[in-house]
Design a protein around this motif. Structure first.
Motif, short mmCIF file in Angstrom:
data_model
loop_
_atom_site.label_atom_id
_atom_site.label_comp_id
_atom_site.label_asym_id
_atom_site.label_seq_id
_atom_site.Cartn_x
_atom_site.Cartn_y
_atom_site.Cartn_z
N GLU A 388 0.81 -1.28 -0.20
CA GLU A 388 -0.04 0.00 -0.10
C GLU A 388 0.73 1.26 -0.20
O GLU A 388 0.66 2.23 -0.66
CB GLU A 388 -0.83 0.09 1.23
N ASN A 389 2.00 1.18 0.87
CA ASN A 389 2.65 2.50 0.87
C ASN A 389 3.46 2.56 -0.33
O ASN A 389 3.59 3.97 -1.07
CB ASN A 389 3.69 2.23 2.14
N GLN A 390 3.85 1.28 -1.11
CA GLN A 390 4.57 1.66 -2.43
C GLN A 390 3.76 2.20 -3.36
O GLN A 390 4.06 3.15 -4.24
CB GLN A 390 5.22 0.24 -2.98
N GLU A 391 2.53 1.75 -3.41
CA GLU A 391 1.41 2.42 -4.33
C GLU A 391 1.13 3.69 -4.02
O GLU A 391 0.87 4.54 -4.91
CB GLU A 391 -0.06 1.63 -4.24
N ASN A 392 1.07 4.04 -2.74
CA ASN A 392 0.66 5.58 -2.23
C ASN A 392 1.91 6.44 -2.74
O ASN A 392 1.90 7.60 -3.20
CB ASN A 392 0.45 5.61 -1.02
N TYR A 393 3.14 5.78 -2.58
CA TYR A 393 4.29 6.48 -2.64
C TYR A 393 4.27 7.01 -4.10
O TYR A 393 4.88 8.25 -4.61
CB TYR A 393 5.58 5.92 -2.40
N GLN A 394 4.04 5.95 -5.17
CA GLN A 394 4.04 6.11 -6.45
C GLN A 394 2.98 7.29 -6.98
O GLN A 394 3.43 8.07 -7.79
CB GLN A 394 3.98 4.93 -7.41
N LYS A 395 1.94 7.02 -6.24
CA LYS A 395 0.77 8.08 -6.59
C LYS A 395 1.15 9.45 -6.31
O LYS A 395 1.09 10.52 -6.95
CB LYS A 395 -0.51 7.80 -5.96
N GLU A 396 1.70 9.72 -5.05
CA GLU A 396 2.15 11.08 -4.58
C GLU A 396 3.38 11.55 -5.41
O GLU A 396 3.48 12.75 -5.86
CB GLU A 396 2.80 10.71 -3.02
N LEU A 397 4.20 10.74 -5.79
CA LEU A 397 5.37 11.14 -6.66
C LEU A 397 4.79 11.49 -8.16
O LEU A 397 5.29 12.60 -8.60
CB LEU A 397 6.22 9.83 -7.16
N GLU A 398 3.87 10.67 -8.54
CA GLU A 398 3.08 11.21 -10.10
C GLU A 398 2.37 12.40 -9.78
O GLU A 398 2.50 13.46 -10.58
CB GLU A 398 2.24 10.12 -10.43
N LYS A 399 1.66 12.67 -8.40
CA LYS A 399 1.04 13.91 -8.27
C LYS A 399 2.05 15.18 -8.09
O LYS A 399 1.63 16.04 -8.74
CB LYS A 399 0.26 13.80 -7.23
N GLU A 400 2.96 14.96 -7.53
CA GLU A 400 3.98 16.06 -7.37
C GLU A 400 4.51 16.37 -8.71
O GLU A 400 4.58 17.64 -8.86
CB GLU A 400 5.06 15.37 -6.37
N ARG A 401 4.84 15.55 -9.56
CA ARG A 401 5.40 15.82 -10.83
C ARG A 401 4.26 16.36 -11.70
O ARG A 401 4.42 17.42 -12.37
CB ARG A 401 5.76 14.43 -11.67
N GLU A 402 2.94 16.11 -11.72
CA GLU A 402 1.95 16.63 -12.38
C GLU A 402 1.54 18.17 -11.71
O GLU A 402 1.38 18.81 -12.52
CB GLU A 402 0.74 15.83 -11.94
N ASP A 403 1.75 18.31 -10.46
CA ASP A 403 1.74 19.52 -9.97
C ASP A 403 2.73 20.60 -10.40
O ASP A 403 2.29 21.52 -10.99
CB ASP A 403 1.69 19.52 -8.27
N LEU A 404 4.03 20.15 -10.42
CA LEU A 404 4.85 20.81 -10.90
C LEU A 404 4.96 21.26 -12.37
O LEU A 404 4.89 22.51 -12.65
CB LEU A 404 6.39 19.98 -10.60
N ASP A 405 4.47 20.08 -13.14
CA ASP A 405 4.29 20.45 -14.59
C ASP A 405 3.27 21.12 -14.87
O ASP A 405 3.05 22.26 -15.66
CB ASP A 405 3.79 19.01 -15.24
N LYS A 406 2.12 21.21 -13.89
CA LYS A 406 0.97 22.18 -14.05
C LYS A 406 1.41 23.52 -13.82
O LYS A 406 1.19 24.57 -14.58
CB LYS A 406 -0.07 21.88 -13.09
#
Length: 732
Positions: A388-406
């Motif tokens: 679960e932590n790995q999934e959440n970590y990857q989601k958080e990583l993707e969100k952080e990248r998306e937020d930066l890209d945005k």
């Protein structure tokens, strides 16, 4: 006179040697030799019961006790005694495993304890006793089955028990094969009912030989040739067919069938007088101790692994010790022999002392089964949490990248429209006659602006204008001031202006005629972060075409250039602001990534996951039950390629990774901070590496840090390690 079958002994010795070679990792298919032993056990048990007209259960169980159980009992207690005397030997399953061996259910216990016979990891001296347990279980019930079969043979004819045992053999073989297709390897290999097919092969053969005769060629010479052909085939299987082969189950069936044929042909050469040559003598003597060789080999292998020896020296020492100990025990337990009486007495006393000590240690040992089951449950729960932590970590990583890209995308869009935005500013302009001359150009450039310019105006008039604009709620953004041509004002005057414009960006155009005013203005720019100088003097220098003859006031060309300079300076400033925002967004993202940590580890890390997670909430945890060096290198390489590797990496393993391998990992992670947690493994030399920090938990002087398995951490150990890791990582 007792009959002696030399070729049966040859088969027994070869099977015994290949089991030993398998346990030493020197024979891929040595496990198949156990099938041979099962067939032989079924055969000779059946034949022994046919020897007397009337079966005596008392005599049968007495014989089995002295032949099978007593040596087992001696070896178990002897092993416990010896192991207990050796420091730093971890055997936390001593109580339940020894109990299961002594009570004849070790095979069942091993399935429940998840001990993998094929793992090649020697974590117990009794991993091989599952075979003896199945024999004991068989010996316990077979006399009653035999009596029924014999009675049926007497009443219904000799073919009846033969047909019944044949059918049982076929059914048990089909059952074994079916389980091999659907079940686990451990359940298949350790299961009483799955392994019973080989024993039934032997029983069936015993019935055939008793009621009829061996199904072989009458030609003695030809029979010997066939015997050796079968023997070569069987040895070939012992050498080549590994447990991981897709023919694993078929090989076990085939090995059992070949063993049947070897027994049949092995009974051809009968030596009634028990006369033999030197080779035969050696074979017979080895055969006599073969059961003891089987019993003692794993305890010896288990203990020698702590010696530090490797290769030929290790194997040689094991062979010698196994043979010597087997001979000693054979002499000590051979109560019927009249030879070596004095030696036997001494050996019985010596072995007895170790057994008594082993018995006491067995009695006082604790059963840690419930503790280990709790750990197993905790590890399983933590596996889910890690996933679960790995999934959440990857989601958080993707969100952080998306937020930066945005953010970057929005800033890019704003940059493209920046000049339009600047022209639409509700800019406020306050100036003297220079600005007044260009006021039409300014309104054309800034249609939403408000400009208040007057001939001969000085800085002293700015206060009232700003106050009035504030009252009317007209003080827009930014504020453009062009004053100083008619002289400067006092510091208090300037400070008042800056106070009134607090919270607004102020762009002050310097003069072309008074350098001292410009110099003072520069000092104020360094004092106030919202004050920005438009260096009109420098930008207009050399452009006489901008000015009338006084070099101050603007002609139409100059007014246009003046307006363009203001637009460009505002554009450059706000463009820099956008770049700053981009840099800030990227910097913030990078700092967040720097604060992250990636943990790699086996069940050691898995057991402390919840402690570490509470302390390092934004970290990634990658765990495996078993982690090879190649697996670890592959995962780290992949993270580096994907640019997902964190600046800080923590490794926590038992002893699966060697010091030399840690060094290679450190080399790969050059420029990163690598922390290696040491619990039971000795890796202090890694501290010499520039980017490595070894975090050592002192379990040697704090026994309460470890659980009964001397590997995983207790609650106290987890808390202490978490505190230690937190101090080291957070303080750097």
């Amino acid at each position: 006179m007792k009959k002696y079958y030399k070729y049966i002994d040859v088969l027994r010795v070869i099977a015994c040697l290949f089991v030993l070679l398998y346990h030493l990792g020197l024979s891929k298919g040595g496990y198949l030799a156990v099938c041979t032993f099962f067939v032989m056990s079924g055969y000779f048990t059946c034949k022994s019961l046919f020897k007397n007209e009337k079966v005596s259960l008392k005599k049968y169980y007495k014989d089995r006790f002295f032949k099978i159980y007593l040596p087992l009992f001696v070896v178990v207690l002897l092993t416990i005694g010896v192991v207990s005397l050796i420091p730093n030997v971890s055997w936390f399953n001593l109580k339940p495993e020894s109990t299961s061996a002594l009570l004849g259910y070790n095979n069942i216990w091993q399935v429940g304890a998840s001990l993998d016979y094929f793992s090649r990891h020697i974590n117990s001296p009794f991993m091989h006793l599952w075979y003896i347990s199945i024999l004991l279980q068989f010996d316990l019930v077979f006399p009653f089955i035999f009596l029924i079969l014999k009675k049926l043979g007497d009443k219904l004819g000799k073919s009846t028990p033969v047909v019944i045992t044949f059918l049982v053999s076929i059914i048990s073989t089909v059952y074994f094969y079916k389980v091999s297709l659907n079940g686990s390897t451990m359940a298949l290999y350790y299961g009483t009912f799955t392994r019973m097919f080989s024993i039934w092969f032997g029983v069936f053969l015993g019935m055939v030989h008793h009621y009829y005769r061996p199904i072989i060629f009458n030609n003695k010479k030809l029979s010997k040739i066939i015997y050796f052909v079968y023997l070569v085939i069987l040895i070939g299987m012992f050498v080549t067919v590994g447990y991981d082969s897709k023919y694993f189950s078929v090989a076990m069936i085939l090995a059992s069938l070949i063993s049947m044929r070897l027994i049949s042909y092995g009974t051809v050469d009968v030596n009634v007088k028990n006369e033999t040559n030197f080779f035969g003598y050696v074979i017979k003597k080895f055969s006599d101790i073969s059961y003891l060789v089987y019993l003692v080999q794993y305890p010896v292998i288990y203990l020698i692994q702590y010696s530090g020896l490797e290769g030929f020296k290790k194997v040689s020492l094991i062979f010698v010790l196994v043979i010597v100990i087997s001979i000693i025990l054979h002499i000590a337990l051979d109560f019927k022999s009249s030879k070596y009486k004095k030696i036997r007495c001494l050996l019985v006393i010596l072995v007895g002392c170790f057994m008594i000590y082993g018995g006491l240690k067995f009695a006082e040992s604790k059963d840690h089964t419930s503790e280990m089951k709790a750990l197993e449950k905790e590890l399983e729960e933590n596996k889910k949490l890690v996933n679960e932590n790995q999934e959440n970590y990857q989601k958080e990583l993707e969100k952080e990248r998306e937020d930066l890209d945005k953010i970057l995308s929005e800033l890019d869009v704003d940059k493209d429209k920046l000049m339009e935005v600047i022209k639409s500013f509700p800019i406020i302009g306050i100036g003297d006659s220079v600005m007044l001359g260009a006021i039409n150009n300014l309104y054309e450039a800034f249609p939403n602006g408000y400009f208040d310019a007057k001939v001969s105006r000085t800085d002293y008039e700015v206060d009232d204008i700003l106050i009035d604009l504030k009252k009317k709620n007209m003080l827009g953004e930014p504020i453009l001031i062009h004053l100083g041509t008619n002289g400067d004002c006092s510091r208090s005057c300037k400070l008042q202006i800056m106070k009134l414009t607090e919270g607004h960006e102020v762009f002050w155009i310097n003069t072309t005629n008074l350098d001292y005013v410009n110099e003072k203005l520069k000092k104020y720019e360094s004092e106030f972060s919202n004050l920005h100088i438009i260096d009109w003097k420098s930008l207009s220098k050399g452009h006489d075409e901008y000015f009338y003859s006084d070099g101050i006031h603007l002609n139409p060309v100059g007014r246009k250039a003046y307006t363009e300079v203001i637009l460009n300076e505002l554009y450059n400033y706000y463009m820099n602001e956008y770049k700053k925002k981009q840099d800030e967004a990227i910097g913030k993202y990078e700092e967040e990534q720097k604060s992250k940590i990636t943990f790699y580890g086996d069940t050691l890390l898995l057991s402390v996951f919840q402690n570490f997670k509470s302390e390092f909430s934004k970290s990634n945890f990658i765990t495996r039950d078993k982690f090879s060096y190649s697996d670890l290198m592959s995962l780290i390489s992949e993270s580096i390629e994907k640019k997902e590797i964190t600046n800080r990496v923590v490794l926590m393993f038992d002893e699966d990774i060697k010091v030399s391998e840690y060094k290679e990992i450190a080399k790969m992670l050059e420029g990163k901070d690598l922390y290696v947690i040491s619990v039971t493994n000795e890796i202090s030399e890694l501290s010499k590496l520039e980017n490595v920090k070894v975090i050592k938990l002192d379990v040697k002087n704090n026994k309460d840090y470890l659980m009964a398995d001397n590997k995983h951490l207790s609650k106290t150990g987890k808390d202490e390690l978490t505190k230690l890791v937190s101090e080291v990582i957070n303080n750097e």
